[in-house]
Design an enzyme around this catalytic site. Structure first.
Site, mmCIF file in Angstrom:
data_model
loop_
_atom_site.group_PDB
_atom_site.id
_atom_site.type_symbol
_atom_site.label_atom_id
_atom_site.label_comp_id
_atom_site.label_asym_id
_atom_site.label_seq_id
_atom_site.Cartn_x
_atom_site.Cartn_y
_atom_site.Cartn_z
ATOM 1 N N ARG A 97 -12.911 -9.329 -0.946
ATOM 2 C CA ARG A 97 -12.093 -10.550 -0.951
ATOM 3 C C ARG A 97 -12.407 -11.346 0.312
ATOM 4 O O ARG A 97 -12.292 -10.813 1.430
ATOM 5 C CB ARG A 97 -10.592 -10.231 -0.935
ATOM 6 C CG ARG A 97 -10.141 -9.245 -2.011
ATOM 7 C CD ARG A 97 -9.526 -9.920 -3.214
ATOM 8 N NE ARG A 97 -9.269 -8.933 -4.259
ATOM 9 C CZ ARG A 97 -8.070 -8.609 -4.700
ATOM 10 N NH1 ARG A 97 -6.997 -9.184 -4.198
ATOM 11 N NH2 ARG A 97 -7.924 -7.714 -5.661
ATOM 12 N N GLU A 146 -11.038 -13.007 2.546
ATOM 13 C CA GLU A 146 -9.737 -13.281 3.163
ATOM 14 C C GLU A 146 -9.980 -13.997 4.471
ATOM 15 O O GLU A 146 -10.612 -13.455 5.370
ATOM 16 C CB GLU A 146 -8.984 -11.971 3.463
ATOM 17 C CG GLU A 146 -8.611 -11.145 2.256
ATOM 18 C CD GLU A 146 -7.389 -11.677 1.534
ATOM 19 O OE1 GLU A 146 -6.812 -12.686 1.999
ATOM 20 O OE2 GLU A 146 -7.037 -11.104 0.492
ATOM 21 N N ARG A 159 -3.216 -6.110 7.729
ATOM 22 C CA ARG A 159 -3.239 -5.461 6.406
ATOM 23 C C ARG A 159 -4.299 -6.017 5.466
ATOM 24 O O ARG A 159 -4.419 -5.571 4.333
ATOM 25 C CB ARG A 159 -1.862 -5.548 5.772
ATOM 26 C CG ARG A 159 -1.416 -6.969 5.533
ATOM 27 C CD ARG A 159 0.032 -6.995 5.145
ATOM 28 N NE ARG A 159 0.322 -8.217 4.419
ATOM 29 C CZ ARG A 159 1.153 -8.293 3.408
ATOM 30 N NH1 ARG A 159 1.765 -7.226 2.976
ATOM 31 N NH2 ARG A 159 1.378 -9.429 2.813
ATOM 32 N N HIS A 160 -5.039 -7.037 5.930
ATOM 33 C CA HIS A 160 -6.097 -7.604 5.093
ATOM 34 C C HIS A 160 -7.460 -7.320 5.689
ATOM 35 O O HIS A 160 -7.684 -7.549 6.870
ATOM 36 C CB HIS A 160 -5.948 -9.128 4.978
ATOM 37 C CG HIS A 160 -4.801 -9.534 4.125
ATOM 38 N ND1 HIS A 160 -3.620 -9.993 4.637
ATOM 39 C CD2 HIS A 160 -4.662 -9.551 2.774
ATOM 40 C CE1 HIS A 160 -2.787 -10.269 3.644
ATOM 41 N NE2 HIS A 160 -3.394 -10.004 2.497
ATOM 42 N N SER A 192 -0.287 -3.555 -7.148
ATOM 43 C CA SER A 192 0.334 -4.393 -8.162
ATOM 44 C C SER A 192 -0.287 -4.059 -9.508
ATOM 45 O O SER A 192 -1.380 -3.488 -9.583
ATOM 46 C CB SER A 192 0.224 -5.874 -7.813
ATOM 47 O OG SER A 192 -1.106 -6.233 -7.665
ATOM 48 N N ARG A 214 -4.623 0.849 2.541
ATOM 49 C CA ARG A 214 -3.199 0.625 2.860
ATOM 50 C C ARG A 214 -2.367 1.866 2.572
ATOM 51 O O ARG A 214 -1.450 2.190 3.317
ATOM 52 C CB ARG A 214 -2.642 -0.538 2.034
ATOM 53 C CG ARG A 214 -3.115 -1.874 2.519
ATOM 54 C CD ARG A 214 -2.275 -2.964 1.879
ATOM 55 N NE ARG A 214 -2.864 -4.269 2.120
ATOM 56 C CZ ARG A 214 -2.414 -5.391 1.574
ATOM 57 N NH1 ARG A 214 -1.388 -5.361 0.748
ATOM 58 N NH2 ARG A 214 -2.990 -6.547 1.850
HETATM 59 P P1 AMO Z 1 -4.031 -7.152 -6.095
HETATM 60 O O1 AMO Z 1 -4.827 -8.385 -5.834
HETATM 61 O O2 AMO Z 1 -2.559 -7.224 -5.823
HETATM 62 O O3 AMO Z 1 -4.158 -6.718 -7.612
HETATM 63 O O4 AMO Z 1 -4.659 -5.950 -5.288
HETATM 64 C C1 AMO Z 1 -4.201 -4.629 -5.492
HETATM 65 C C2 AMO Z 1 -3.988 -3.929 -4.174
HETATM 66 O O5 AMO Z 1 -5.194 -3.931 -3.418
HETATM 67 C C3 AMO Z 1 -4.904 -3.979 -2.043
HETATM 68 N N1 AMO Z 1 -5.532 -5.169 -1.448
HETATM 69 C C4 AMO Z 1 -6.032 -5.218 -0.196
HETATM 70 N N2 AMO Z 1 -6.134 -4.296 0.767
HETATM 71 C C5 AMO Z 1 -6.710 -4.646 1.938
HETATM 72 N N3 AMO Z 1 -7.234 -5.869 2.175
HETATM 73 C C6 AMO Z 1 -7.161 -6.834 1.227
HETATM 74 N N4 AMO Z 1 -7.685 -8.034 1.473
HETATM 75 C C7 AMO Z 1 -6.549 -6.525 -0.026
HETATM 76 N N5 AMO Z 1 -6.322 -7.226 -1.162
HETATM 77 C C8 AMO Z 1 -5.699 -6.383 -2.012
HETATM 78 C C9 AMO Z 1 -3.397 -4.050 -1.910
HETATM 79 C C10 AMO Z 1 -2.988 -4.585 -3.247
HETATM 80 O O6 AMO Z 1 -1.667 -4.221 -3.590
HETATM 81 N N6 AMO Z 1 -6.362 -6.484 -10.475
HETATM 82 C C11 AMO Z 1 -5.092 -6.342 -9.778
HETATM 83 C C12 AMO Z 1 -4.479 -4.979 -9.988
HETATM 84 C C13 AMO Z 1 -4.044 -4.713 -11.422
HETATM 85 O O7 AMO Z 1 -3.223 -5.493 -11.942
HETATM 86 O O8 AMO Z 1 -4.537 -3.738 -11.996
HETATM 87 C C14 AMO Z 1 -5.324 -6.598 -8.296
HETATM 88 O O9 AMO Z 1 -6.412 -6.573 -7.792
HETATM 89 O O10 AMO Z 1 -2.924 -2.735 -1.711
#
Ligand code: AMO
Length: 434
Positions: free
Chosen positions: A212, A214, A220-221, A360, A408
């Site tokens: 991602r 970000e 946390r990202h 999620s 996380r």
């Molecule tokens: P979502 O975008 O909420 O859902 O991502 C799911 C989980 O991935 C982790 N996460 C991250 N951890 C660290 N850095 C990041 N930049 C980051 N982005 C996300 C989090 C988050 O809760 N496809 C859906 C899931 C589904 O519906 O099956 C999805 O990707 O812990």
């Protein structure tokens, strides 16, 4: 070779041994010197009474630089001065690799080193037992997830990480030049795990990288994380998915508490296994809690770091570390989530752990016409998702799933203040190496 086992596996009966490791520390008291030798399992004392060992050997050993790698041969003696109850009196040694001076950072020095310095010198940082222990635990967590999934009939899959379309919105896509064609790094295995639901492989999971772009620098990202994704067909409601996540996390925590004892001790951590079922909060209740504590949020807004923290504090007061947040507005959720018709809500959930979203998921829209409508409503062009949509045209069972951020999850299990602490070589907006 004998390894330095903190279980005390070197005993007087071993007689002459050869031990290998890093020179953690040298103390020269004149008539007697000591080396603390360290390997993966712990430390061992090499004791050098000046009068009793060869003068050249004494000289060479006491002049070693810290963190050099050596192999020492010597006699094991009982000792009530050391933690292991034994020490080794050297008769010979080999210098395998001499460490440069000064070290880029200390291994045992009790000075606070900045996160950046630690990450720049991660190879050295990882020599600290309390840093290494995080990754022993992380390895166990990943192993336990796989065990929990196998027990529940899930097939372990791998999906492409170079993809033609994004699944989680355009803002965080990394572009790749794929032989002159536009491509992206996968933000999640979302589209693939759903396509598999139409095949008969009706329960799948993947533990793999997700990317991602970000732009924010938070604790946390990161831009590359490991996602534990699951997808299951023939569900009746999103609660079936939530029950499965709960079972998987419970399995991880219960078993980690036992199997991870040694490493948890190094970290001074005890695992509390939350009671099941995990409490359910609605999005509206959460929004109210955050607003009541002064956050300027309005309906439909993301709860955000601050909001999640407030809810985490309130739930902690009630003794709840893990809780689901349900009934999100459909607008706040991606196109693949099923709407609760006529309510403006969705069949989705988040799972939060100690004030942070770790997962999620939800029930998916499996009906082709509704799925296309949802894409259009979100401003997406169905033509960009042709191969995904095809899987919905010829018989797709009802299904749902989740994505859990492994980094996380580990950070929260161990109460680490920053997700980067749970990643060997983290990637973020400012870091591309090591
Ligand atoms: P979502 O975008 O909420 O859902 O991502 C799911 C989980 O991935 C982790 N996460 C991250 N951890 C660290 N850095 C990041 N930049 C980051 N982005 C996300 C989090 C988050 O809760 N496809 C859906 C899931 C589904 O519906 O099956 C999805 O990707 O812990």
């Amino acid at each position: 070779m004998t390894s330095i086992k903190d279980s005390g596996n070197i005993s007087k009966e071993d007689g002459i041994v050869t031990v290998k490791g890093w020179v953690q520390d040298i103390r020269n008291l004149g008539g007697i010197s000591f080396i603390t030798l360290r390997d993966r399992h712990g430390t061992l004392q090499i004791t050098m009474p000046k009068k009793k060992i060869d003068p050249d050997l004494f000289e060479s050993l006491t002049r070693l630089s810290r963190e050099s790698v050596i192999a020492v041969t010597g006699e094991v003696k009982e000792s009530n001065q050391t933690a292991l109850g034994v020490e080794v009196i050297p008769t010979a040694f080999e210098l395998c690799s001499e460490a440069g001076v000064p070290l880029p950072m200390g291994v045992v020095d009790k000075v606070n080193v900045e996160m950046d310095t630690r990450l720049n010198n991660r190879f050295m940082d990882l020599r600290k037992p309390e840093v290494k222990a995080v990754f022993e635990i992380r390895s166990m967590v990943i192993g336990l997830i796989s065990e929990a999934m196998a027990k529940n009939g899930f097939v372990n899959i791998n999906t492409p990480k170079i993809v033609a379309s994004g699944a989680e919105g355009g803002a965080t896509l990394f572009s790749v030049d794929y032989f002159g064609k536009p491509a992206y790094l996968a933000q999640s295995p979302q589209l693939y795990k759903q396509m598999l639901m139409s095949t008969g492989l009706d329960r799948v999971f993947e533990i793999g990288p997700a990317f991602r772009a970000e732009h924010s620098n938070t604790n946390r990202h990161v831009t590359e994380f490991i996602s534990f994704d699951g997808e299951m067909a023939w569900i009746n409601k999103e609660e079936d998915v939530m029950a499965m996540i709960e079972e998987a996390i419970d399995y991880v925590l219960v078993n980690l508490k036992e199997r991870g004892k040694k490493h948890l001790e190094v970290l001074g951590k005890e695992i509390t296994v939350p009671k099941r079922p995990y409490p359910l909060l609605t999005y509206t209740e959460c929004l109210k809690m955050a607003v009541d504590r002064g956050l300027p949020l309005k309906d439909g807004d993301d709860l955000g770091t601050e909001g999640e923290k407030i809810i985490g504090d309130i739930m902690a007061e009630k003794g709840n570390d893990l809780y689901f947040i349900i009934e999100y507005p459909e607008e706040a959720k991606p196109f693949y989530i099923m709407e609760k018709e006529g309510t403006g809500l969705s069949f989705s959930f988040d799972l939060d752990y100690k004030g942070q979203e770790i997962s999620s998921g939800g029930q998916r829209e499996h009906r082709y016409p509704e799925l296309v409508k949802r894409m259009e409503k979100k401003g997406l062009d169905p033509n960009d998702f042709e191969s995904y949509l095809n899987a919905f045209r010829y018989g797709m069972p009802p299904h749902g799933g989740w994505g859990i951020g492994v980094d996380r999850l580990v950070a929260k299990i161990l109460d680490l203040p920053n997700v980067r602490e749970a990643i060997l070589f983290p990637r973020d907006i400012g870091r591309l190496s090591p």
